[in-house]
Design an enzyme around this catalytic site. Structure first.
Site, PDB file in Angstrom:
ATOM      1  N   TYR A   1      70.403  58.512  48.205  1.00  0.00           N
ATOM      2  CA  TYR A   1      70.277  59.167  46.901  1.00  0.00           C
ATOM      3  C   TYR A   1      71.545  60.270  47.108  1.00  0.00           C
ATOM      4  CZ  TYR A   1      66.483  56.545  45.032  1.00  0.00           C
ATOM      5  OH  TYR A   1      65.540  55.608  44.714  1.00  0.00           O
TER       6      TYR A   1
HETATM    7  P1  FDA Z   1      78.330  51.353  49.252  1.00  0.00           P
HETATM    8  O1  FDA Z   1      79.223  50.025  49.490  1.00  0.00           O
HETATM    9  O2  FDA Z   1      78.912  52.236  48.253  1.00  0.00           O
HETATM   10  O3  FDA Z   1      77.986  51.855  50.537  1.00  0.00           O
HETATM   11  C1  FDA Z   1      77.027  53.068  50.534  1.00  0.00           C
HETATM   12  C2  FDA Z   1      77.732  53.795  51.893  1.00  0.00           C
HETATM   13  O4  FDA Z   1      77.572  52.981  53.173  1.00  0.00           O
HETATM   14  C3  FDA Z   1      78.988  54.396  51.924  1.00  0.00           C
HETATM   15  O5  FDA Z   1      79.286  55.391  52.755  1.00  0.00           O
HETATM   16  C4  FDA Z   1      79.733  53.135  52.553  1.00  0.00           C
HETATM   17  O6  FDA Z   1      81.126  53.752  53.196  1.00  0.00           O
HETATM   18  C5  FDA Z   1      78.773  52.952  53.599  1.00  0.00           C
HETATM   19  N1  FDA Z   1      78.741  51.353  53.905  1.00  0.00           N
HETATM   20  C6  FDA Z   1      78.763  50.399  53.192  1.00  0.00           C
HETATM   21  N2  FDA Z   1      78.863  49.370  53.844  1.00  0.00           N
HETATM   22  C7  FDA Z   1      78.986  49.501  55.181  1.00  0.00           C
HETATM   23  C8  FDA Z   1      79.017  48.602  56.398  1.00  0.00           C
HETATM   24  N3  FDA Z   1      78.756  47.343  56.238  1.00  0.00           N
HETATM   25  N4  FDA Z   1      78.897  49.255  57.446  1.00  0.00           N
HETATM   26  C9  FDA Z   1      78.783  50.551  57.478  1.00  0.00           C
HETATM   27  N5  FDA Z   1      78.853  51.451  56.762  1.00  0.00           N
HETATM   28  C10 FDA Z   1      78.752  50.883  55.174  1.00  0.00           C
HETATM   29  N6  FDA Z   1      68.108  52.648  47.113  1.00  0.00           N
HETATM   30  C11 FDA Z   1      66.897  52.397  47.276  1.00  0.00           C
HETATM   31  O7  FDA Z   1      66.441  52.816  48.690  1.00  0.00           O
HETATM   32  N7  FDA Z   1      66.035  51.952  46.720  1.00  0.00           N
HETATM   33  C12 FDA Z   1      66.498  51.280  45.412  1.00  0.00           C
HETATM   34  O8  FDA Z   1      65.512  50.770  44.838  1.00  0.00           O
HETATM   35  C13 FDA Z   1      67.725  51.956  44.781  1.00  0.00           C
HETATM   36  N8  FDA Z   1      68.104  51.491  43.757  1.00  0.00           N
HETATM   37  C14 FDA Z   1      69.453  51.625  43.215  1.00  0.00           C
HETATM   38  C15 FDA Z   1      69.837  51.557  42.059  1.00  0.00           C
HETATM   39  C16 FDA Z   1      70.948  51.701  41.734  1.00  0.00           C
HETATM   40  C17 FDA Z   1      71.571  51.203  40.429  1.00  0.00           C
HETATM   41  C18 FDA Z   1      72.000  52.385  42.386  1.00  0.00           C
HETATM   42  C19 FDA Z   1      73.504  52.935  42.037  1.00  0.00           C
HETATM   43  C20 FDA Z   1      71.604  52.611  43.693  1.00  0.00           C
HETATM   44  C21 FDA Z   1      69.986  52.411  44.025  1.00  0.00           C
HETATM   45  N9  FDA Z   1      69.691  52.870  45.571  1.00  0.00           N
HETATM   46  C22 FDA Z   1      68.413  52.352  45.729  1.00  0.00           C
HETATM   47  C23 FDA Z   1      70.805  53.481  46.137  1.00  0.00           C
HETATM   48  C24 FDA Z   1      71.228  52.644  47.327  1.00  0.00           C
HETATM   49  O9  FDA Z   1      70.448  52.234  48.355  1.00  0.00           O
HETATM   50  C25 FDA Z   1      72.464  53.337  48.054  1.00  0.00           C
HETATM   51  O10 FDA Z   1      73.572  53.713  47.144  1.00  0.00           O
HETATM   52  C26 FDA Z   1      73.343  52.641  49.162  1.00  0.00           C
HETATM   53  O11 FDA Z   1      73.915  53.080  49.960  1.00  0.00           O
HETATM   54  C27 FDA Z   1      74.127  51.227  48.198  1.00  0.00           C
HETATM   55  O12 FDA Z   1      74.813  50.577  49.342  1.00  0.00           O
HETATM   56  P2  FDA Z   1      76.048  49.550  48.964  1.00  0.00           P
HETATM   57  O13 FDA Z   1      76.491  48.772  49.850  1.00  0.00           O
HETATM   58  O14 FDA Z   1      75.762  49.022  47.354  1.00  0.00           O
HETATM   59  O15 FDA Z   1      76.957  50.966  48.693  1.00  0.00           O
END
Ligand code: FDA
Length: 516
Positions: free
Chosen positions: A456
């Site tokens: 978060y």
């Molecule tokens: P994103 O792609 O934006 O990456 C997040 C971070 O990780 C960035 O710093 C990125 O550069 C880095 N990153 C991404 N992929 C990578 C990779 N392959 N290798 C290295 N670094 C990488 N959390 C939770 O615990 N339980 C929940 O139920 C929810 N629900 C939820 C709902 C909604 C609507 C949102 C917007 C967010 C959540 N979250 C959550 C939070 C979520 O776990 C958090 O935002 C994650 O970082 C999202 O991962 P993404 O790959 O989608 O994001």
């Protein structure tokens, strides 16, 4: 400026020259002159705060379709001094996966999202670009009695999610997503592919929760699937202030972390229209629950531990675990499971969030103060989510993975402000509201340090210098809040694997440099 244009031309040239990749990589590269650049950029943006005309945009977006493309992108950005941001699901609360004030490239893993479930060993290899819904869907296709303990929102990317811990309705039974990862494939700063054995246990520890974009690019995780019963039970019981919501939340604080580990009850608090007093609004507490068993076992448990809620059979619905995934994602009962593969959100709003950990029940005056603040915003704009800890979360040691919030936490609070109107004024109004709320709750939550959940992400709690020269002391301001004592080990690992701080963002772990 001219220098960055020059650098990014060199970067593109380098990608082309990596002859091994050139045949296929050109069509996976987007610059602003390509008409599809904006579609690709905006596709997974989840927070409109970072999708405005003044938001800094990447010079290039690369969307690798195989691991060698990721290697090429890392090697070429290293060689030409390009700053990179890695994106999986794009759900970062502060947009860090697709926004930077430095000239930058996005490596977007949208095309690396395959999921391969092995029902015999009860494990799955999942590429980082897969969304949680696809992971759950693929597990359910193979087995009705296996699941995985990750987040409730199906569009979240598994890449970023596990990089920060990751939790959902199964956390009291099985802990975090990061607790259930048994291997990974990582591209390091030199463009090498590493697995658990070749990266070593310290780096493998660090990538399971130490924050994304810090140690390398995760291209796949190997997950240990967990058993779930063929029938689970869900309920959502809503109570307003007139129906003693305050007393029930007060009681919930005392029991939620001590309930049977098969039972997860979170509370979602919002301002709603009052049904008993037309024209007035009230606060509604929604007690939203998953029980790993049938209703006949749930009712006596509730009678014993939380009779005040008055749960009856009619409040409950039995279903399969995968149907409960749809339920928590807000879909109706007869929605087809294929919806879990859909990566687009029905509505994307502006938002700002913060998190807290509660170690002793808050007094009633604190709860009433929270309600008062929810009344200050229009309906649909403010929300609080209380998620219970305890159970398995209390058994796992604080240093097992970088995520440190274990025994001693009753629950986590997520504070949220949403809005739909563009413009600085609206954004200031909502952000200052959530900052005042956060300040109000200070005496009632964890202290010294005040703890927070990295998934978060909240840049208000401290940031790095983006040039890459952040001191240990400066980073520890936010680092200790997210990682407690684990921050030191994360700095140590970072110093070993990426001493020049190539992988970085506003809240990535800095390496120790000479003299600091
Ligand atoms: P994103 O792609 O934006 O990456 C997040 C971070 O990780 C960035 O710093 C990125 O550069 C880095 N990153 C991404 N992929 C990578 C990779 N392959 N290798 C290295 N670094 C990488 N959390 C939770 O615990 N339980 C929940 O139920 C929810 N629900 C939820 C709902 C909604 C609507 C949102 C917007 C967010 C959540 N979250 C959550 C939070 C979520 O776990 C958090 O935002 C994650 O970082 C999202 O991962 P993404 O790959 O989608 O994001």
């Amino acid at each position: 400026g001219a220098t960055s244009a020059h650098t990014h031309e060199d970067f593109l040239q380098c990608l082309r020259l990596q002859s091994k990749y050139s045949a296929s990589i050109s069509k996976l590269v987007y610059t602003p002159i390509k008409s599809s650049y904006f579609d690709v950029l905006q596709f997974s943006i989840q927070n409109r705060r970072f999708n405005t005309t003044i938001t800094p945009k990447p010079l290039v977006i690369v969307t690798p379709s195989n691991v060698s493309h990721v290697q090429a992108a890392v090697i070429c950005s290293q060689k030409h001094g390009m700053h990179i941001r890695v994106r999986s699901g794009g759900h970062d609360y502060e947009g860090l996966s697709y926004v930077s004030v430095l000239p930058f490239v996005i490596i977007d893993l949208i095309n690396l999202g395959s999921v391969s479930v092995d029902a015999t060993s009860n494990t799955a290899w999942v590429e980082a670009g897969a969304n949680l819904g696809k992971v759950y869907y693929s597990i359910a296709q193979k087995s009705g009695t296996s699941g995985f303990p990750a987040g409730t929102c199906p569009t979240v990317g598994i890449g970023g999610h596990i990089s920060g811990g990751g939790y959902g309705t199964l956390l009291r039974k099985y802990g975090l997503a990061a607790d259930n990862v048994i291997d990974a494939q990582l591209i390091d700063v030199n463009g090498r592919i590493l697995d658990r054995a070749s990266m070593g246990e310290d780096l493998f520890w660090a990538i399971r929760g130490g924050g994304g974009n810090t140690f390398g690019i995760v291209v796949a995780w190997k997950l240990n699937l967990v058993p779930v019963p063929d029938t689970v039970t869900v309920f959502t019981v809503e109570k307003t202030l007139e129906q003693y919501a305050t007393q029930l939340v007060d009681r919930w604080q005392c029991v939620a972390d001590k309930l049977h580990e098969d039972l997860f009850i979170r509370v979602i608090l919002e301002r709603v229209n009052s049904s008993s007093q037309p024209g007035k609004t009230t606060i509604r507490a929604a007690f939203n629950s998953l029980f790993l068993g049938k209703v006949d076992s749930l009712l006596p448990l509730m009678q014993e531990s939380f009779p005040e809620l008055g749960l009856v059979k009619e409040d409950c619905t039995e279903m399969s675990w995968i149907e409960s995934v749809l339920y928590f994602a807000g879909f109706s009962r007869n929605t087809s499971l294929e919806i879990l593969l859909n990566r687009t959100q029905p509505s994307v709003r502006f938002f700002k969030a913060k998190s807290d950990y509660v170690k002793e029940p808050m007094p009633k005056v604190a709860l009433e103060g929270l309600w008062k603040r929810l009344f200050q915003l229009e309906m649909g704009s403010g929300q609080l989510i209380f998620s219970p800890y305890g159970g398995r979360m209390s058994e796992i040691s604080e240093s097992s993975v970088p995520f440190p919030h274990r025994a001693g936490n009753l629950y986590q609070i997520q504070h949220l402000a949403y809005w739909d109107e563009e413009g600085i004024k609206e954004s200031r109004r909502h952000i200052s509201w959530i900052r005042r709320l956060y300040s109000f709750v200070t005496p009632y939550v964890s202290k010294n340090p005040r703890l927070a959940y990295i998934n978060y992400r909240d840049l208000d709690i401290g940031v790095n210098n983006l040039q890459g020269n952040t001191s240990y002391k400066q980073a520890s301001i936010w680092g200790i809040k997210y990682f407690k004592i684990n921050f030191d080990k994360l700095v140590h690992v970072k110093t070993q694997v990426d001493p020049a701080n190539f992988f970085r963002n506003e809240q990535s772990i800095p390496p120790l440099s000479c003299g600091i």
